[in-house]
Design a protein around this motif. Structure first.
Motif, short mmCIF file in Angstrom:
data_model
loop_
_atom_site.label_atom_id
_atom_site.label_comp_id
_atom_site.label_asym_id
_atom_site.label_seq_id
_atom_site.Cartn_x
_atom_site.Cartn_y
_atom_site.Cartn_z
N LEU A 232 -17.60 27.87 31.12
CA LEU A 232 -17.62 26.55 30.49
C LEU A 232 -16.25 25.85 30.47
O LEU A 232 -16.20 24.62 30.55
CB LEU A 232 -18.18 26.66 29.07
N PRO A 233 -15.12 26.58 30.38
CA PRO A 233 -13.84 25.85 30.49
C PRO A 233 -13.70 25.08 31.81
O PRO A 233 -13.01 24.06 31.86
CB PRO A 233 -12.80 26.96 30.36
N LEU A 234 -14.35 25.56 32.87
CA LEU A 234 -14.36 24.82 34.13
C LEU A 234 -15.02 23.46 33.94
O LEU A 234 -14.56 22.46 34.50
CB LEU A 234 -15.08 25.63 35.20
N MET A 235 -16.08 23.41 33.16
CA MET A 235 -16.78 22.15 32.97
C MET A 235 -15.87 21.12 32.31
O MET A 235 -15.85 19.94 32.70
CB MET A 235 -18.03 22.36 32.11
N VAL A 236 -15.09 21.56 31.31
CA VAL A 236 -14.19 20.63 30.63
C VAL A 236 -13.11 20.16 31.60
O VAL A 236 -12.80 18.96 31.67
CB VAL A 236 -13.57 21.30 29.39
N ALA A 237 -12.52 21.08 32.34
CA ALA A 237 -11.48 20.70 33.30
C ALA A 237 -12.02 19.75 34.37
O ALA A 237 -11.36 18.78 34.75
CB ALA A 237 -10.89 21.94 33.95
N LEU A 238 -13.23 20.03 34.86
CA LEU A 238 -13.84 19.17 35.87
C LEU A 238 -14.10 17.78 35.31
O LEU A 238 -13.81 16.76 35.96
CB LEU A 238 -15.12 19.82 36.38
N GLY A 239 -14.65 17.71 34.09
CA GLY A 239 -14.89 16.41 33.48
C GLY A 239 -13.60 15.63 33.31
O GLY A 239 -13.54 14.43 33.59
N ALA A 240 -12.55 16.31 32.84
CA ALA A 240 -11.25 15.66 32.65
C ALA A 240 -10.64 15.23 33.97
O ALA A 240 -9.78 14.35 34.00
CB ALA A 240 -10.30 16.59 31.91
N GLY A 241 -11.09 15.85 35.06
CA GLY A 241 -10.60 15.45 36.38
C GLY A 241 -11.10 14.10 36.83
O GLY A 241 -10.55 13.53 37.78
N GLY A 242 -12.14 13.60 36.17
CA GLY A 242 -12.67 12.27 36.51
C GLY A 242 -13.07 12.19 37.97
O GLY A 242 -13.75 13.07 38.50
N ASP A 243 -12.64 11.15 38.62
CA ASP A 243 -12.98 10.92 40.03
C ASP A 243 -11.88 11.40 40.97
O ASP A 243 -11.92 11.12 42.17
CB ASP A 243 -13.25 9.44 40.27
N ASP A 244 -10.89 12.12 40.45
CA ASP A 244 -9.80 12.60 41.28
C ASP A 244 -10.28 13.69 42.24
O ASP A 244 -11.28 14.36 41.97
CB ASP A 244 -8.68 13.17 40.41
N PRO A 245 -9.59 13.87 43.34
CA PRO A 245 -9.98 14.93 44.29
C PRO A 245 -9.93 16.31 43.62
O PRO A 245 -9.08 16.59 42.78
CB PRO A 245 -8.93 14.81 45.40
N ALA A 246 -10.84 17.16 44.04
CA ALA A 246 -10.89 18.54 43.56
C ALA A 246 -10.47 19.47 44.69
O ALA A 246 -10.94 19.33 45.82
CB ALA A 246 -12.30 18.89 43.09
N THR A 247 -9.62 20.41 44.37
CA THR A 247 -9.16 21.36 45.37
C THR A 247 -9.35 22.78 44.87
O THR A 247 -9.27 23.06 43.67
CB THR A 247 -7.68 21.14 45.73
N HIS A 248 -9.58 23.66 45.83
CA HIS A 248 -9.69 25.10 45.54
C HIS A 248 -8.26 25.64 45.56
O HIS A 248 -7.66 25.80 46.61
CB HIS A 248 -10.55 25.75 46.60
N ALA A 249 -7.71 25.92 44.37
CA ALA A 249 -6.28 26.19 44.26
C ALA A 249 -5.91 27.65 44.49
O ALA A 249 -4.76 27.95 44.81
CB ALA A 249 -5.79 25.76 42.87
N TYR A 250 -6.87 28.57 44.33
CA TYR A 250 -6.53 29.99 44.37
C TYR A 250 -7.82 30.79 44.46
O TYR A 250 -8.84 30.43 43.86
CB TYR A 250 -5.76 30.36 43.10
N ARG A 251 -7.77 31.87 45.23
CA ARG A 251 -8.89 32.82 45.27
C ARG A 251 -8.32 34.21 45.41
O ARG A 251 -7.36 34.44 46.14
CB ARG A 251 -9.85 32.51 46.41
N ASP A 252 -8.93 35.17 44.73
CA ASP A 252 -8.45 36.55 44.77
C ASP A 252 -9.63 37.47 44.50
O ASP A 252 -10.66 37.06 43.97
CB ASP A 252 -7.35 36.75 43.71
N ARG A 253 -9.44 38.71 44.89
CA ARG A 253 -10.40 39.77 44.54
C ARG A 253 -9.67 40.77 43.66
O ARG A 253 -8.65 41.32 44.05
CB ARG A 253 -10.95 40.44 45.79
#
Length: 265
Positions: A232-253
């Motif tokens: 759910l914290p992703l939902m808040v961050a995404l909403g706050a991002g508005g119409d700005d571009p979204a990028t995949h900033a990091y991935r790890d295992r």
């Protein structure tokens, strides 16, 4: 300058600080490196941080108004020194009340409190990202109904704070299945992560919000999140991002899971 909004992984318990001498366990080092690089990546030093953790839920969205919050060691079974960690950033009661006013104006029922300590979803990643603990910080709770669309709308209500130099952070884990802990579930986690990442980075902001609100329809969604409080914290961050571009900033295992971070703006 306008700050981005972020969704970041906060690891597992005090994972970066298990060695009393200060050496990060190798498994957690890539995540620590990502967190340590956040401040240098920003357009300028934030004037404040508003952070939403997967470890605080209230019946209504609630802001923390304390001036000098203590730490809430809400993990168990770790070395004794991890219960003496410190992160003494100042609270931000004025920012908290501004955030509450924005949520009120958007039609949300809200609350405030000033006594709860910062949980490890706040202080563990922030000890790495802001080691000098010198940026005023306020925590916002999740809403206990875990309604994804409501959390996206809440984030959208808070978007204007970014124009005042406030960094909005969602702190959770993009994969969080404690029942699978100790087993290698990266094949399943990879499938979910690919689907989640495609939804989060959809170039059409309205479609992005729709797809992420419908996250439970993604393949292996309920395997990845038997309960979705860490998503759910992703939902808040995404909403706050508005119409700005979204990028995949990091991935790890790590610990057999595939985890990602995202940036908006």
């Amino acid at each position: 300058m306008r700050q981005p909004s972020l969704f970041l992984p906060h690891g597992g318990g005090p994972c970066f600080f298990l060695d009393e001498a200060g050496t990060c366990p190798p498994e957690w080092q890539p995540m620590r490196d990502y967190l340590a690089a956040i401040l240098p990546s920003l357009p300028e030093r934030p004037r404040g941080i508003l952070i939403v953790s997967g470890h605080w839920e209230e019946s209504d969205f609630t802001v923390h108004t304390g001036r000098s919050p203590e730490l809430l060691f809400d993990y168990r079974g770790f070395p004794a020194h991890t219960y003496r960690l410190r992160w003494d950033a100042p609270g931000a009661p004025d920012l908290a009340r501004r955030a509450r006013a924005l949520l009120d104006a958007a039609g949300f029922a809200t609350g405030e409190e000033g006594d709860r300590g910062w949980d490890h979803g706040v202080f563990v990643p922030m000890m790495v990202a802001v080691p000098d603990a010198d940026i005023p910080t306020v925590q916002l709770s999740l809403r206990a109904d875990l309604d994804p669309a409501a959390h996206i709308r809440a984030g959208r209500a808070l978007e204007s704070l970014r124009d005042d130099g406030v960094l909005i952070v969602g702190s959770g884990m993009s994969f969080h299945n404690m029942r699978a802990l100790g087993t290698d579930v990266t094949p399943q986690a990879d499938i979910f992560d690919e689907a989640l990442s495609a939804a989060v980075t959809d170039p059409d902001p309205a479609e992005r919000r729709r797809r992420v609100a419908d996250w439970a329809a993604l393949p292996l969604a309920r395997f990845a999140h038997p309960r979705e409080e860490h998503l759910l914290p992703l939902m808040v961050a995404l909403g706050a991002g508005g119409d700005d571009p979204a990028t995949h900033a990091y991935r790890d295992r790590v610990i057999g899971w595939t985890v990602s971070a995202f940036r908006f703006g």
